[in-house]
Design a protein around this motif. Structure first.
Motif, PDB file in Angstrom:
ATOM      1  N   ARG A 126       0.818  -1.214   0.000  1.00  0.00           N
ATOM      2  CA  ARG A 126       0.000   0.000   0.000  1.00  0.00           C
ATOM      3  C   ARG A 126       0.857   1.272   0.000  1.00  0.00           C
ATOM      4  O   ARG A 126       0.339   2.376  -0.111  1.00  0.00           O
ATOM      5  CB  ARG A 126      -0.912   0.021   1.237  1.00  0.00           C
ATOM      6  N   GLU A 127       2.170   1.096   0.140  1.00  0.00           N
ATOM      7  CA  GLU A 127       3.078   2.245   0.249  1.00  0.00           C
ATOM      8  C   GLU A 127       3.530   2.713  -1.128  1.00  0.00           C
ATOM      9  O   GLU A 127       3.626   1.925  -2.071  1.00  0.00           O
ATOM     10  CB  GLU A 127       4.300   1.834   1.087  1.00  0.00           C
ATOM     11  N   GLU A 128       3.804   4.013  -1.243  1.00  0.00           N
ATOM     12  CA  GLU A 128       4.379   4.554  -2.476  1.00  0.00           C
ATOM     13  C   GLU A 128       5.764   3.935  -2.698  1.00  0.00           C
ATOM     14  O   GLU A 128       6.578   3.867  -1.774  1.00  0.00           O
ATOM     15  CB  GLU A 128       4.514   6.073  -2.379  1.00  0.00           C
ATOM     16  N   GLU A 129       6.034   3.512  -3.941  1.00  0.00           N
ATOM     17  CA  GLU A 129       7.293   2.833  -4.231  1.00  0.00           C
ATOM     18  C   GLU A 129       8.507   3.707  -3.957  1.00  0.00           C
ATOM     19  O   GLU A 129       9.569   3.211  -3.576  1.00  0.00           O
ATOM     20  CB  GLU A 129       7.298   2.362  -5.690  1.00  0.00           C
ATOM     21  N   SER A 130       8.351   5.009  -4.105  1.00  0.00           N
ATOM     22  CA  SER A 130       9.462   5.937  -3.878  1.00  0.00           C
ATOM     23  C   SER A 130       9.888   5.985  -2.411  1.00  0.00           C
ATOM     24  O   SER A 130      11.019   6.362  -2.091  1.00  0.00           O
ATOM     25  CB  SER A 130       9.086   7.345  -4.350  1.00  0.00           C
ATOM     26  N   ASN A 131       8.977   5.585  -1.506  1.00  0.00           N
ATOM     27  CA  ASN A 131       9.296   5.603  -0.070  1.00  0.00           C
ATOM     28  C   ASN A 131       9.971   4.329   0.414  1.00  0.00           C
ATOM     29  O   ASN A 131      10.519   4.293   1.518  1.00  0.00           O
ATOM     30  CB  ASN A 131       8.012   5.820   0.748  1.00  0.00           C
ATOM     31  N   LEU A 132       9.933   3.270  -0.402  1.00  0.00           N
ATOM     32  CA  LEU A 132      10.414   1.965   0.053  1.00  0.00           C
ATOM     33  C   LEU A 132      11.906   1.934   0.386  1.00  0.00           C
ATOM     34  O   LEU A 132      12.289   1.307   1.385  1.00  0.00           O
ATOM     35  CB  LEU A 132      10.078   0.896  -0.985  1.00  0.00           C
ATOM     36  N   PRO A 133      12.802   2.576  -0.394  1.00  0.00           N
ATOM     37  CA  PRO A 133      14.224   2.549  -0.015  1.00  0.00           C
ATOM     38  C   PRO A 133      14.489   3.193   1.346  1.00  0.00           C
ATOM     39  O   PRO A 133      15.285   2.661   2.136  1.00  0.00           O
ATOM     40  CB  PRO A 133      14.900   3.345  -1.143  1.00  0.00           C
ATOM     41  N   LYS A 134      13.837   4.307   1.626  1.00  0.00           N
ATOM     42  CA  LYS A 134      14.043   4.991   2.914  1.00  0.00           C
ATOM     43  C   LYS A 134      13.553   4.119   4.072  1.00  0.00           C
ATOM     44  O   LYS A 134      14.208   4.021   5.116  1.00  0.00           O
ATOM     45  CB  LYS A 134      13.308   6.338   2.904  1.00  0.00           C
ATOM     46  N   ILE A 135      12.395   3.476   3.865  1.00  0.00           N
ATOM     47  CA  ILE A 135      11.854   2.582   4.895  1.00  0.00           C
ATOM     48  C   ILE A 135      12.789   1.394   5.105  1.00  0.00           C
ATOM     49  O   ILE A 135      13.036   0.968   6.238  1.00  0.00           O
ATOM     50  CB  ILE A 135      10.444   2.098   4.500  1.00  0.00           C
ATOM     51  N   TYR A 136      13.343   0.877   4.008  1.00  0.00           N
ATOM     52  CA  TYR A 136      14.256  -0.268   4.095  1.00  0.00           C
ATOM     53  C   TYR A 136      15.484   0.080   4.930  1.00  0.00           C
ATOM     54  O   TYR A 136      15.895  -0.693   5.807  1.00  0.00           O
ATOM     55  CB  TYR A 136      14.688  -0.701   2.694  1.00  0.00           C
ATOM     56  N   THR A 137      16.064   1.240   4.666  1.00  0.00           N
ATOM     57  CA  THR A 137      17.268   1.660   5.400  1.00  0.00           C
ATOM     58  C   THR A 137      16.975   1.795   6.883  1.00  0.00           C
ATOM     59  O   THR A 137      17.766   1.349   7.737  1.00  0.00           O
ATOM     60  CB  THR A 137      17.776   3.004   4.840  1.00  0.00           C
ATOM     61  N   MET A 138      15.836   2.388   7.211  1.00  0.00           N
ATOM     62  CA  MET A 138      15.456   2.564   8.612  1.00  0.00           C
ATOM     63  C   MET A 138      15.255   1.216   9.306  1.00  0.00           C
ATOM     64  O   MET A 138      15.770   0.972  10.407  1.00  0.00           O
ATOM     65  CB  MET A 138      14.170   3.389   8.707  1.00  0.00           C
TER      66      MET A 138
END
Length: 472
Positions: free
Chosen positions: A280-292
């Motif tokens: 459900r998340e915007e794909e552009s946000n996934l790298p930042k979430i992954y790093t966190m």
């Protein structure tokens, strides 16, 4: 606190509570069963657990396809009639499979205990697959509260009955297997009560429903094959140990693996909710979430290795007949790091990007390497220590390869982190295996603090990102 974060926190709380409960039962069972059953009976019980871990693959990707297809959807938006029909067709199919396996076990397996275990496994497989069908629909549609409730239900029933039967003097492994089937059956019935609208209704057996089934299988087959390959990475080594040494050795190694995997219960509390959320998340946000998530997870996992030495002392005192095998915890304990990262981050992200093909390739390469190492360590060198060490090597290799593939997709650089983490893992294994006293704990803590110091900037950035996310 924003609404989205509050919802995530609630779902984590549900699954965390359920998994803590399950973990406590697993800990108690891990400590009690080998104490009361005896080495041989416990080893046959472990053989059953080994077999039962593979029964989920007899739906041939059907359930995995549904999971991938509806991930992120709302439960009320599902076409209920389709899932009613698929539930009952799946039921009939699995009963046929169980019948065929049982006939094979009775007629062709000469060892009476192994034949019995395979028959019980086939019966339990029908129940397990049907419950998985219902639970996956709940999980993928973000009904986490219900998913968590019915995930822990059978373990509670199992725990109570096992303790009762052991107290009454029933110390044969067969009674434990009967209890496991009964507890899973009760949990399935209760789960059906929660999902009546996808179990009871109009059943359509026509061209369209079979086209839907074949579509689900075609979608899920790569994920299922990836999961089979994933389990066989360790399974091939365990199979080699089971064939080359006696059943008692197999049981002792299995106990050590179980202890090393206990931490996975915590990680699964978060991993369960990740897939529907990421879809459900915007794909552009996934790298930042992954790093966190990665920075937080690795800091926690490497901290947990500190508890290895105290845990080993306690277990050696409680289970003196397993003292020789508990030494292998020094080699196997780090598998929780690689399995946790693979489960929570790598696999979940690859599924979110619909990269099941890459999951299959990564696991297939690791499985091929597992076969080679098993032949060398077990059948050529007859070296149990080397066979056990190959398990952590294989899981580490698969995790690193998977993360490299994933981070290239997201354009993230993690090579420095991989080198640091591999070095810390090697320091833990070497100090725990060769020193094997309290000094190994002191050495590891010193290097862990150095790791935290090197990562201090990333840790601060993760805290800032987390605070910003909560306040949005």
């Amino acid at each position: 606190m924003n609404t989205k974060f509050k919802s995530i926190l609630e779902n984590i709380t549900y699954t965390f509570t359920a998994n803590i409960f399950t973990m406590l039962i697993s800990v108690i069972m891990t400590l009690i069963l080998p104490k009361f059953l005896g080495v041989t009976d416990y080893s046959y019980y472990q053989l059953y657990i080994f077999f039962i871990s593979y029964v989920g693959f007899f739906h041939f990707g059907w359930i995995d396809g549904i999971y991938l297809k509806i991930g992120g959807m709302e439960y009320d938006d599902l076409n209920k009639n389709s899932y009613v029909s698929q539930f009952w067709i799946l039921n009939i199919f699995e009963i046929i499979v169980a019948f065929v396996v049982s006939i094979f076990a009775v007629r062709f397996i000469k060892d009476v205990d192994k034949s019995f275990i395979l028959v019980v496994t086939s019966i339990c497989g029908v129940i397990t697959i049907l419950r998985t069908y219902l639970l996956f629909i709940l999980q993928s549609t973000n009904r986490i509260k219900e998913y968590a409730k019915y995930t822990r239900m059978d373990r509670f029933i199992y725990f109570v009955l096992v303790i009762l039967f052991l107290f009454l003097g029933f110390d044969n492994y067969k009674f434990i297997l009967y209890i496991d089937i009964f507890s899973k059956l009760v949990a399935l019935i209760l789960c059906i009560g929660e999902t009546k609208d996808i179990v009871f209704g109009k059943i359509s057996i026509d061209k369209n429903i079979f086209l839907e089934i074949f579509d689900n299988i075609s979608i899920g087959i790569k994920l299922m094959l990836a999961n089979i390959a994933s389990m066989l990475i360790i399974g091939v080594v365990r199979f080699g140990i089971q064939n080359n040494w006696d059943i008692e050795t197999f049981g002792k190694v299995s106990l050590t693996l179980n202890i090393s995997n206990l931490l996975m219960t915590f990680i699964n509390a978060v991993a369960v909710i990740m897939f529907p959320l990421l879809r459900r998340e915007e794909e552009s946000n996934l790298p930042k979430i992954y790093t966190m998530l990665r920075n937080t997870l690795m800091l926690f996992l490497y901290m947990m290795l500190i508890f290895y030495y105290p845990m080993k002392l306690i277990l050696s005192a409680w289970l003196p007949q397993y003292t020789d095998s508990l030494r292998y915890m020094a080699l196997l304990f780090p598998i929780c790091i690689y399995e946790s990262k693979m489960s929570m981050l790598v696999n979940t992200y690859l599924k979110s990007f619909r990269k099941e093909k890459y999951m299959l390739i990564i696991n297939a390469i690791s499985l091929a390497l597992s076969a080679v190492l098993t032949v060398v360590s077990v059948f050529m060198l007859n070296n149990l220590t080397l066979a056990i060490l190959s398990i952590v090597f294989l899981l580490g290799f698969r995790c690193i390869l998977g993360e490299i593939v994933l981070t290239k997709t997201m354009n993230i650089l993690i090579y420095k982190d991989i080198i640091l983490e591999t070095a810390l893992t090697l320091i833990f294994i070497c100090s725990s295996w060769f020193i094997n006293n309290i000094f190994c704990l002191a050495i590891y803590i010193c290097f862990y603090l150095i790791y935290v110091f090197i990562k201090r900037k990333e840790i601060k950035e993760t805290i800032l990102i987390f605070r910003k996310f909560v306040r949005q």
